[in-house]
Scaffold this motif. Sequence first.
Motif, PDB file in Angstrom:
ATOM      1  N   GLU A  44       0.826  -1.208   0.000  1.00 59.84           N
ATOM      2  CA  GLU A  44       0.000   0.000   0.000  1.00 59.84           C
ATOM      3  C   GLU A  44       0.859   1.256   0.000  1.00 59.84           C
ATOM      4  N   LEU A  45       1.922   1.246   0.800  1.00 54.67           N
ATOM      5  CA  LEU A  45       2.799   2.409   0.839  1.00 54.67           C
ATOM      6  C   LEU A  45       3.504   2.618  -0.488  1.00 54.67           C
ATOM      7  N   ASP A  46       3.829   1.545  -1.167  1.00 47.44           N
ATOM      8  CA  ASP A  46       4.472   1.651  -2.467  1.00 47.44           C
ATOM      9  C   ASP A  46       3.533   2.326  -3.463  1.00 47.44           C
ATOM     10  N   ILE A  47       2.257   1.941  -3.433  1.00 46.10           N
ATOM     11  CA  ILE A  47       1.264   2.561  -4.308  1.00 46.10           C
ATOM     12  C   ILE A  47       1.138   4.044  -3.971  1.00 46.10           C
ATOM     13  N   SER A  48       1.104   4.360  -2.682  1.00 43.79           N
ATOM     14  CA  SER A  48       0.983   5.752  -2.257  1.00 43.79           C
ATOM     15  C   SER A  48       2.203   6.562  -2.680  1.00 43.79           C
ATOM     16  N   ARG A  49       3.383   5.960  -2.583  1.00 45.22           N
ATOM     17  CA  ARG A  49       4.599   6.669  -3.002  1.00 45.22           C
ATOM     18  C   ARG A  49       4.563   6.971  -4.493  1.00 45.22           C
ATOM     19  N   TRP A  51       1.902   7.314  -6.380  1.00 48.33           N
ATOM     20  CA  TRP A  51       0.882   8.334  -6.594  1.00 48.33           C
ATOM     21  C   TRP A  51       1.411   9.713  -6.212  1.00 48.33           C
ATOM     22  N   ALA A  52       2.076   9.803  -5.064  1.00 44.11           N
ATOM     23  CA  ALA A  52       2.623  11.077  -4.605  1.00 44.11           C
ATOM     24  C   ALA A  52       3.709  11.567  -5.554  1.00 44.11           C
TER      25      ALA A  52
END
Length: 71
Positions: A44-49, A51-52
């Motif tokens: 999930e954090l990888d996806i958020s990174r 996206w950011a």
Amino acid sequence: MQDQRIEKLVAVTVNIIKVLVIIYLGFVEVFKISKLLKDNLDAELDISRKWASQNYSILKKRLEKQKIAGV
């Protein structure tokens, strides 16, 4: 009398071993769950990174265009 004491001692020992096994299995399950949570959160954090990072690059391009346009 001696046999009863030995039986009680064995019963207590068996119960202590049961409790220790339950505690050990509980720790094993907690570590398994924590590993799964870590793996899921990393994804999930990888996806958020990503996206950011994409949004930051878009923002950076817009700011460059505004500087060039003199706004």
